[in-house]
Design an enzyme around this catalytic site. Structure first.
Site, PDB file in Angstrom:
ATOM      1  N   HIS A   8       0.832  -1.201   0.000  1.00 19.52           N
ATOM      2  CA  HIS A   8       0.000   0.000   0.000  1.00 19.52           C
ATOM      3  C   HIS A   8       0.867   1.251   0.000  1.00 19.52           C
ATOM      4  CE1 HIS A   8      -2.736   2.884   2.293  1.00 19.52           C
ATOM      5  NE2 HIS A   8      -3.403   2.624   1.177  1.00 19.52           N
ATOM      6  N   GLU A  35       0.619  -0.782  -4.882  1.00 19.12           N
ATOM      7  CA  GLU A  35      -0.405   0.239  -5.111  1.00 19.12           C
ATOM      8  C   GLU A  35       0.228   1.612  -4.931  1.00 19.12           C
ATOM      9  OE1 GLU A  35      -3.783   2.912  -3.406  1.00 19.12           O
ATOM     10  OE2 GLU A  35      -1.879   2.368  -2.513  1.00 19.12           O
ATOM     11  N   ASP A  37      -0.771   6.071  -5.624  1.00 24.11           N
ATOM     12  CA  ASP A  37      -1.825   7.060  -5.883  1.00 24.11           C
ATOM     13  C   ASP A  37      -1.285   8.122  -6.832  1.00 24.11           C
ATOM     14  OD1 ASP A  37      -3.637   6.119  -3.562  1.00 24.11           O
ATOM     15  OD2 ASP A  37      -1.709   6.503  -2.594  1.00 24.11           O
ATOM     16  N   HIS A  49      -0.225  10.819  -2.418  1.00 25.61           N
ATOM     17  CA  HIS A  49      -1.561  10.455  -1.931  1.00 25.61           C
ATOM     18  C   HIS A  49      -2.471  11.652  -1.679  1.00 25.61           C
ATOM     19  CE1 HIS A  49      -4.654   9.549   1.062  1.00 25.61           C
ATOM     20  NE2 HIS A  49      -4.737   8.395   0.440  1.00 25.61           N
ATOM     21  N   GLU A 101      -4.008   3.989  -8.355  1.00 22.55           N
ATOM     22  CA  GLU A 101      -5.247   4.597  -7.852  1.00 22.55           C
ATOM     23  C   GLU A 101      -5.330   6.038  -8.332  1.00 22.55           C
ATOM     24  OE1 GLU A 101      -6.065   4.619  -3.574  1.00 22.55           O
ATOM     25  OE2 GLU A 101      -7.654   6.067  -3.986  1.00 22.55           O
TER      26      GLU A 101
HETATM   27  O1  G3P Z   1      -6.508   1.486  -2.912  1.00 24.12           O
HETATM   28  C1  G3P Z   1      -6.626   1.199  -1.562  1.00 24.12           C
HETATM   29  C2  G3P Z   1      -6.398   2.410  -0.718  1.00 24.12           C
HETATM   30  O2  G3P Z   1      -5.192   3.002  -1.113  1.00 24.12           O
HETATM   31  C3  G3P Z   1      -7.508   3.404  -0.827  1.00 24.12           C
HETATM   32  O3  G3P Z   1      -7.414   4.452   0.065  1.00 24.12           O
HETATM   33  O4  G3P Z   1      -6.778   6.671   0.866  1.00 24.12           O
HETATM   34  O5  G3P Z   1      -5.155   4.823   1.048  1.00 24.12           O
HETATM   35  O6  G3P Z   1      -5.669   5.818  -1.162  1.00 24.12           O
HETATM   36  P1  G3P Z   1      -6.199   5.486   0.200  1.00 24.12           P
HETATM   37 MG    MG Z   2      -4.516   4.530  -2.437  1.00 28.95          MG
END
Ligand code: G3P
Ligand code: MG
Length: 216
Positions: A8, A35, A37, A49, A101
């Site tokens: 993450h 993952e 962002d 993020h 994301e």
């Molecule tokens: O994609 C899973 C998670 O990353 C979603 O929430 O706020 O951590 O980007 P966030």
């Molecule tokens: Mg995310």
């Protein structure tokens, strides 16, 4: 059945989130997926993020309206720069699947330009209009919710989603079973506690987003 470990924001429990250091650390741990962002900055996707800079960098204010040059001048932790998504794509290079994301507007088509035709990519977003654009281009998509709303089945079917990605606190077994019956994977965020990791494994979810890939 596979139970995937998705780092993450990279291995963000160990290295500054959403940096190349965190991505490389995730690969070192052998994470199945990474993952990150992304925002559209002057027509390029950059990996961060928040929509503001203070928490993860030494910059100030919003991401929106900043130049890529300014954002690249910032320290995102341990002297790391805010990466371009293309640098993350190169770093991952098929060693894990990449979940991008989409945060913020006008990101789907830029993601398509970088990811179309590649194996092992998943684009997700809380912004389902942006997600629909990615799906329309044939990119595999994951629908993000903190809690699936009533009628979620219609939404995921409409998008022909590969997965539904939901928050740990809202996962229930009947939901997982229903998603599987519809041919969809279930990925759960953010699962850091070993007991929760085991509970998710027992519930049959397809993978977890974790800041600590070595725990999965
Ligand atoms: O994609 C899973 C998670 O990353 C979603 O929430 O706020 O951590 O980007 P966030
Ligand atoms: Mg995310």
């Amino acid at each position: 059945m596979d139970f995937l470990c998705i780092a993450h924001r990279g291995a963000s429990g160990y290295e500054p989130e959403n940096t190349l250091l965190a991505v490389r650390k995730a690969l070192e741990f052998g994470a199945d997926g990474v993952e990150v962002d992304v925002y559209n900055v002057e027509g390029e996707l950059m990996v961060i993020h928040d929509d503001t800079l203070e928490r993860t960098t030494n910059g100030r204010g919003t991401v929106a309206g900043k130049s890529a040059a300014y954002l690249r001048s910032l320290d995102a932790g341990k002297g790391e720069r805010i990466p371009f998504l293309r640098e993350v794509v190169d770093a991952v290079a098929g060693r894990a699947f990449l979940n991008v994301e989409l945060k913020g507007p006008d990101t789907a088509l830029l993601a398509k330009d970088l990811l179309a035709g590649k194996d092992g990519v998943l684009v997700s977003s809380f912004d389902h209009r942006e997600l629909a654009r990615a799906a329309h281009c044939g990119i595999p998509v994951g629908v993000l919710w903190t809690r699936p709303p009533r009628g979620w089945e219609k939404i995921v079917s409409g998008l022909q989603a590969d997965s539904v990605n939901i928050a740990l606190h809202s996962v229930r077994l009947p939901f997982v079973e229903k998603a599987h019956a519809l041919g969809m994977k279930v990925f759960v965020y953010t699962v850091n506690n070993p007991a929760d990791i085991e509970r998710m494994r027992g519930m049959g979810v397809d993978g977890v987003f974790t800041n600590f890939p070595d725990r999965v």
